[in-house]
Design an enzyme around this catalytic site. Structure first.
Site, short mmCIF file in Angstrom:
data_model
loop_
_atom_site.label_atom_id
_atom_site.label_comp_id
_atom_site.label_asym_id
_atom_site.label_seq_id
_atom_site.Cartn_x
_atom_site.Cartn_y
_atom_site.Cartn_z
N ASP A 196 72.57 52.61 -44.37
CA ASP A 196 73.34 52.72 -45.86
C ASP A 196 72.46 52.93 -46.73
O ASP A 196 72.77 52.79 -48.10
CB ASP A 196 73.85 51.29 -45.81
N SER B 62 74.57 48.78 -41.99
CA SER B 62 73.33 49.36 -42.47
C SER B 62 72.45 49.98 -41.18
O SER B 62 73.07 50.82 -40.59
CB SER B 62 72.35 47.99 -42.74
N THR C 221 68.55 33.60 -35.86
CA THR C 221 69.70 34.27 -35.02
C THR C 221 69.68 33.95 -33.84
O THR C 221 70.66 33.98 -33.13
CB THR C 221 69.65 35.86 -35.21
#
Length: 553
Positions: free
Chosen positions: A278, A66, A521
């Site tokens: 993307d 992406s 994350t």
């Protein structure tokens, strides 16, 4: 079976992976060893659905990272309905990919009833973006699928939404025995959506937007837009950052949203937009003055589409029969939520961060559900009952509006957020309303907001609920945060009479808010706050940071 387990354990995973909303993403060489395993999970999902429903439905696998840099890559599995992998299968995928040896692999193969007889009935659609590492990934997938005798539809270089839509079409539009080729599908995709767009805009008396400059992020969106614009006659599309630079570098939707900077030179009130790498996100922008970009993000896209749909429903006599809802996350600017609830009078559902949560909430929210993250990823979902009803309607009300309503539905990729179809839908809405870019920009002004983060030793000590807006643990932390925000709101009300209204006239409805959530994350805790003034915003952020240090140190 031993051949398979040996194939899958030739290269053990170099690290532990977690399948999330975006699938697996990392440096291309880091992901490469798990490509075969992700392909195998795709086949296991096909087998699971085959045994459950008796239908041989296709799954998909997309090779993309992406908006990540060009040296990264990733893999995303597409479910049989053309949407994202179900949450329960995310953990299956993570477990399978992280298996250390043959015994673990074989155990999972048995658990999910693998057999060569069943894999030969499976279909997988493959697509990839323009990253240099993509052919190597595809080669490994094709080798595995050949070993398993899986039927493959290789779309080649396509956008992520095109792959999602191909899976949906293969399973639910063209029929099980369809001999769909990559070229036939792509021809259908471009002709179907461009026809709806041209027909919609051709029925309008005039077009306020007849040209748009599209930043395609030096990615696969350029391939798709180059082909699409050949099918469109009423609006001109100029392509920027189309292969003359590095993928996602200083261009694309993520760059524009993150840095609040345009990726192309701007002229007053002209239409500009940016895709991500993307082409599943799109944001719009223009300028009133040369040094000031006006951004129309996913929140304003939501408001524009709902504004248009409400008028079309009213003019076709459907206003009270079918409900419209917006689905947002806690990060949606409060000004957009206020506009939706108090100006457009639609319900707003708040859900956890991540497009997978918005899409699933939208499936159940209303007859027509519009969802967009602020980053520009989103689409519109229509219930079967709504689509059946409008297709059966006679034009006893406004014949034009009924036709336009049907064309809006036809212009929507409801499998997933799609930058291309969202672009067509946004331009159609602007032209129907007779709005230029400055008019759209002025429907509301974003309330002052700020993001911050605090590094912590263990982010898992904080647990949140209520779509990330309420702290469950540590106990007492949410109460202190509520008290902080209430104090700011109270002081803001008391001082409002002394404010310079010429400066803050557009902030009159602001109620300060703040939420704290752990990062998904990294070991940081994130803070988001909104307030009526910079002083109030700084007070809330500073207080929230102190709470994090106090409770999580």
């Amino acid at each position: 079976m031993n051949v398979l387990s040996e194939y899958l354990t030739l290269e053990k995973p170099p690290k532990s992976f977690v399948y999330g909303t975006s699938g697996f993403r990392d440096h291309a060489e880091t992901i490469l060893p798990i490509v075969g395993r992700v392909g195998f999970v795709t086949v296991l999902k096909c087998i699971h659905d085959l045994k459950k429903d008796g239908n041989s439905l296709a799954c998909g696998i997309m090779i993309t990272a992406s908006h990540n840099p060009a040296e990264d890559n990733g893999l995303k599995i597409v479910d049989t309905n053309g949407s994202m992998l179900p949450v329960q299968w995310e953990s299956v995928c993570s477990t399978f990919v992280n298996a250390k040896g043959n015994d673990d692999v074989l155990q999972m193969l048995l658990q999910y009833h693998f057999s060569f007889e069943l894999s030969a009935k499976c279909k997988v659609v493959i697509g990839m973006d323009t990253r240099p590492s993509c052919p190597k990934y595809k080669e490994r997938l094709l080798a595995l699928f050949d070993l398993l005798k899986v039927q493959v539809l290789d779309l080649g270089v396509v956008t992520t939404p095109q792959l999602h839509y191909a899976v949906f079409c293969l399973n639910f539009k063209f029929g099980e025995n369809s001999s769909l080729s990559p070229e036939l599908f792509l021809k259908y995709y471009y002709e179907n959506f461009s026809h709806a767009f041209d027909k919609f805009n051709g029925r309008l008396p005039s077009l306020t937007i007849n040209c748009c400059s599209v930043d395609v992020a030096n990615g696969v969106g350029g391939v798709a837009m180059t082909r699409l614009k050949k099918h469109i006659s009423l609006v001109k599309f100029d392509l920027a950052n189309n292969g003359d630079g590095i993928l996602n570098q200083d261009c694309g939707a993520d760059f524009v949203v993150s840095y609040k900077k345009p990726s192309q030179s701007l002229k007053k009130n002209e239409c500009y937009c940016s895709f991500d790498g993307d082409a599943d996100r799109v944001v719009f922008y223009t300028c009133e003055q040369e040094d000031r970009m006006l951004l129309m993000d996913g929140d304003k896209i939501t408001c524009l589409i709902i504004h248009t749909l409400k008028i079309l429903l009213s003019k076709t006599g459907l206003n009270g029969l079918f409900r419209i809802a917006a689905v947002q996350t806690a990060y949606a600017n409060g000004a957009s939520t206020y506009y939706l609830t108090d100006v457009l009078n639609v319900s707003v559902i708040c859900t956890s961060t991540g497009v997978k949560h918005l899409h699933r909430a939208a499936e159940e929210a209303a007859d027509i559900s519009v969802y967009f993250e602020a980053n520009g990823h989103g689409t519109v979902l229509y219930s079967d009952a709504f689509q059946t009803h409008i297709n059966a309607m006679e034009s006893q009300f406004e014949a034009l509006e009924l036709e336009l309503l049907k064309l809006v539905v036809a212009m929507t990729n409801n499998a997933i957020g799609d930058a291309i179809t969202d672009l067509l839908l946004v331009l159609s809405c602007l032209n129907y309303l007779g709005w230029d870019m400055l008019t759209w920009s002025a429907i509301y002004s974003d309330w002052m907001s700020r993001l911050a983060k605090v590094k912590v030793a263990d982010r898992y000590k904080i647990k949140v609920t209520n779509a990330d807006r309420t702290i469950e643990e540590p106990s007492g932390m949410q109460a202190e945060l509520d008290s902080l925000v209430a104090t700011v709101n109270s002081a803001s009300v008391r001082s409002s009479g002394n404010r310079d209204t010429s400066v803050e006239k557009e902030q009159t409805h602001v109620t300060a808010r703040c939420f704290i959530r752990p990062s998904g994350t990294e070991d940081v805790v994130r803070i988001y706050a909104e307030a009526a003034s910079q002083k109030d915003l700084d007070t809330i952020i500073t207080g929230a940071q102190q709470l994090i240090i106090e409770y999580l140190s």
